[in-house]
Design an enzyme around this catalytic site. Structure first.
Site, PDB file in Angstrom:
ATOM      1  N   CYS A   9       0.605  -1.406  -0.142  1.00  0.00           N
ATOM      2  CA  CYS A   9       0.252  -0.271   0.567  1.00  0.00           C
ATOM      3  C   CYS A   9       0.920   1.152   0.049  1.00  0.00           C
ATOM      4  CB  CYS A   9       0.085   0.001   1.091  1.00  0.00           C
ATOM      5  SG  CYS A   9      -1.817  -1.415   1.540  1.00  0.00           S
ATOM      6  N   ASN A 111       0.563   0.819   5.615  1.00  0.00           N
ATOM      7  CA  ASN A 111       2.063  -0.156   4.316  1.00  0.00           C
ATOM      8  C   ASN A 111       2.264  -0.942   5.570  1.00  0.00           C
ATOM      9  OD1 ASN A 111       4.447   0.273   2.424  1.00  0.00           O
ATOM     10  ND2 ASN A 111       2.747  -1.347   2.628  1.00  0.00           N
ATOM     11  N   TYR A 252      10.759  -3.551  -8.333  1.00  0.00           N
ATOM     12  CA  TYR A 252       9.704  -3.358  -9.325  1.00  0.00           C
ATOM     13  C   TYR A 252       8.315  -2.217  -8.813  1.00  0.00           C
ATOM     14  CZ  TYR A 252       4.549  -4.425 -10.061  1.00  0.00           C
ATOM     15  OH  TYR A 252       3.541  -4.187 -11.060  1.00  0.00           O
TER      16      TYR A 252
HETATM   17  P1  AMP Z   1       3.296 -13.184 -13.702  1.00  0.00           P
HETATM   18  O1  AMP Z   1       2.142 -12.769 -15.318  1.00  0.00           O
HETATM   19  O2  AMP Z   1       2.168 -13.633 -12.864  1.00  0.00           O
HETATM   20  O3  AMP Z   1       4.662 -13.419 -13.766  1.00  0.00           O
HETATM   21  O4  AMP Z   1       4.141 -11.540 -13.286  1.00  0.00           O
HETATM   22  C1  AMP Z   1       4.831 -10.714 -13.570  1.00  0.00           C
HETATM   23  C2  AMP Z   1       4.541  -9.491 -14.109  1.00  0.00           C
HETATM   24  O5  AMP Z   1       3.839  -8.948 -13.011  1.00  0.00           O
HETATM   25  C3  AMP Z   1       5.857  -8.811 -14.488  1.00  0.00           C
HETATM   26  O6  AMP Z   1       5.777  -8.282 -15.676  1.00  0.00           O
HETATM   27  C4  AMP Z   1       6.179  -7.742 -13.159  1.00  0.00           C
HETATM   28  O7  AMP Z   1       6.612  -5.897 -13.660  1.00  0.00           O
HETATM   29  C5  AMP Z   1       4.706  -7.450 -12.543  1.00  0.00           C
HETATM   30  N1  AMP Z   1       4.959  -8.069 -11.212  1.00  0.00           N
HETATM   31  C6  AMP Z   1       6.116  -8.251 -10.572  1.00  0.00           C
HETATM   32  N2  AMP Z   1       5.308  -8.550  -9.054  1.00  0.00           N
HETATM   33  C7  AMP Z   1       4.503  -8.272  -9.212  1.00  0.00           C
HETATM   34  C8  AMP Z   1       3.739  -7.508  -7.923  1.00  0.00           C
HETATM   35  N3  AMP Z   1       3.787  -7.978  -6.351  1.00  0.00           N
HETATM   36  N4  AMP Z   1       1.859  -7.194  -8.353  1.00  0.00           N
HETATM   37  C9  AMP Z   1       1.717  -7.215  -9.567  1.00  0.00           C
HETATM   38  N5  AMP Z   1       2.250  -7.697 -10.285  1.00  0.00           N
HETATM   39  C10 AMP Z   1       3.670  -7.648  -9.792  1.00  0.00           C
END
Ligand code: AMP
Ligand code: SF4
Length: 470
Positions: A9, A111, A252
């Site tokens: 958050c 958070n 990220y």
């Molecule tokens: P996935 O499709 O589940 O492998 O997610 C990977 C993608 O999600 C990458 O492009 C990352 O930039 C992004 N990502 C990584 N960690 C998170 C997170 N905690 N929440 C949302 N997106 C994420």
């Protein structure tokens, strides 16, 4: 980009400014990437009056209009953007949480995730506390209420000394604003000056957006009281805890224009890309990043590899939160909706596609397929972090270990599953180096399984505390 995972958050607070609620609103806009499920602002309207609160489900722009902000008149405010955990009810858990204590009105923006939150809640319930939400902020409110002294600061400190895990807090009463960061400093929090007043925010980009000047980070384990002109600092615990800020903020979560512990996130990501090119070179025609979070790393890769950086994928900026269909075919359209390959750039090219992480593997699998359909000759995936193998316990919901594509798999197996011509990850040492330290200076638990704060009583948990990992 991803829909299934919940990220941390965002919290902020403004003390002593005529336009406190408007500045808080701007700061929440800047923190929107940290939570899109709900947003809220609580405002102090002077001594002995309860805090005014407005919160709602949705993006900041959806939750507040001009009239809402007009109603939130006051010289101090705290705000929150929330990305709830799975199973949470959006509205009930929207923050700030505002409660009435014997000492007066109290607002909390939290958070993080308390690893003993469930246990404390159970104990509190057994002794008669009634909870209205599932948030850790409410656990903190009950602990504060029960601490039993007249002085709110003493009560808040007593509450914080009972909790373990991750927290970055902005807390407001009519008399003072408080900010606190857990002893490991897992989640970020910065302090700034705005006019004659003060501001705190999860990220420095929010200070910039609200016109505040960065002063310093709130230190791990520091508790700050802001009243009148002054900032008073005290320690939450006396124990010698080694700080372990979340390294994934650099990879990220955080916005590229934020600085964490004095390091600019974009520059760290660019370095991650450079290291990727050095450690895992490949003959290619273009390098591309998955927008937006991987652009910095991809430019670093391209520069270090001396190949052109190209925009291989374009992101639709107006997507916001999408309802993603569970069916696989429709999920693919969901990714299409967000990202579209540039055929003219990709066709016949050997492409290095840089992404910051692979979590469940859905995005990579679909992107590899999209790039192939767009005519790419070869697709080499380069990930600017190590394999994400363990769920985060400190505020990032990755559901369960079973969802993580890298859990229990080798890199070769993942390469096969996502269908890339090659797949390489950056090592833990290299990410720590790019962020200006060594592995021991950060939490890297989602990669290593070494949790800096162990999950007490969780027998099924296969992971150990950091000490046992070394
Ligand atoms: P996935 O499709 O589940 O492998 O997610 C990977 C993608 O999600 C990458 O492009 C990352 O930039 C992004 N990502 C990584 N960690 C998170 C997170 N905690 N929440 C949302 N997106 C994420
Ligand atoms: Fe950050 Fe990963 Fe540690 Fe969670 S487990 S705090 S995402 S480094």
């Amino acid at each position: 980009m991803n829909d299934s995972l919940r990220e941390a958050c965002g919290v902020c607070g403004v003390w002593n400014h005529t336009h406190a609620s408007v500045l808080t609103y701007y700061a929440l806009y800047a923190l929107q990437h940290r939570g899109q499920e709900s947003a809220g602002i609580a405002v102090s309207r002077g001594q002995n009056r309860p805090l005014a609160l407005h919160r709602g489900v949705g993006l900041v722009a959806e939750v507040f209009d001009g009239a809402d902000l007009d109603r939130l008149q006051g010289e101090s405010a705290i705000g929150h953007v929330h990305y709830g955990r799975s199973g949470d009810s959006s509205m009930l858990n929207a923050q700030p949480l505002v409660v009435r204590l014997r000492s007066g009105s109290l607002g909390i923006s939290h958070n993080g995730n308390l690893i003993n939150g469930t246990e404390l809640r159970r104990q509190l319930e057994q002794s008669g506390s009634i909870f209205q939400t599932t948030s850790d902020a409410e656990v903190l409110a009950h602990l504060t209420a029960r601490a039993g002294r007249e002085d709110i600061e003493t009560n808040l400190l007593a509450a914080l000394r009972q909790v373990r895990g991750a927290y970055a807090l902005a807390i407001l009463t009519p008399e003072a604003m408080f900010a606190a960061r857990d002893p490991h400093g897992l989640r970020p929090l910065s302090l700034g000056r705005v006019g004659d007043g003060w501001m705190v925010a999860s990220e420095t980009c929010a200070l910039d957006t609200a016109g505040a000047e960065f002063v310093r980070d709130v230190e791990p384990g520091e508790f700050v009281r802001i009243d009148g002109e002054d900032v008073h600092s005290s320690r939450i615990s006396n124990s010698d805890v080694r700080p372990a800020p979340c390294v994934f903020e650099y990879i990220y979560f955080a916005r590229p224009d934020s600085n964490l512990a004095g390091r600019n996130v974009h520059q760290v990501r660019k370095r991650l890309g450079e290291y990727l090119a050095q450690d895992h070179p490949v003959v290619a025609d273009v390098a591309s990043g998955v927008p937006d979070s991987s652009i910095s790393a991809a430019t670093g890769y391209a520069e270090a590899a001396d190949i052109p950086y190209e925009m291989g994928l374009v992101r639709n900026r107006y997507i916001g939160r999408t309802f993603i269909q569970p069916e696989d075919r429709l999920r693919q359209l969901g990714v299409n909706l967000k990202l579209n390959p540039l055929d003219m750039v990709i066709r016949d090219a050997r492409v290095v596609l840089v992404d910051d992480s692979i979590v469940r593997g859905t995005t990579s699998r679909i992107l590899v397929q999209l790039l192939r359909e767009a005519g790419a000759r070869e697709i080499h995936l380069r990930i600017s972090s190590p394999p994400y193998r363990y769920p985060c316990r400190y505020g990032i919901d990755t559901s369960s270990r079973g969802d993580l594509i890298a859990a229990g798999r080798t890199v070769d197996e993942i390469e096969q599953l996502v269908g890339a011509d090659s797949l390489r990850y950056l090592s833990e040492d290299r990410i720590a180096e790019a962020a200006g330290g060594s592995r021991d200076d950060f939490c890297t638990a989602c990669f290593s399984g070494c949790y800096p704060v162990s999950v007490a009583g969780d027998d099924a948990d296969p992971h150990r505390g950091r000490d046992e990992c070394e």
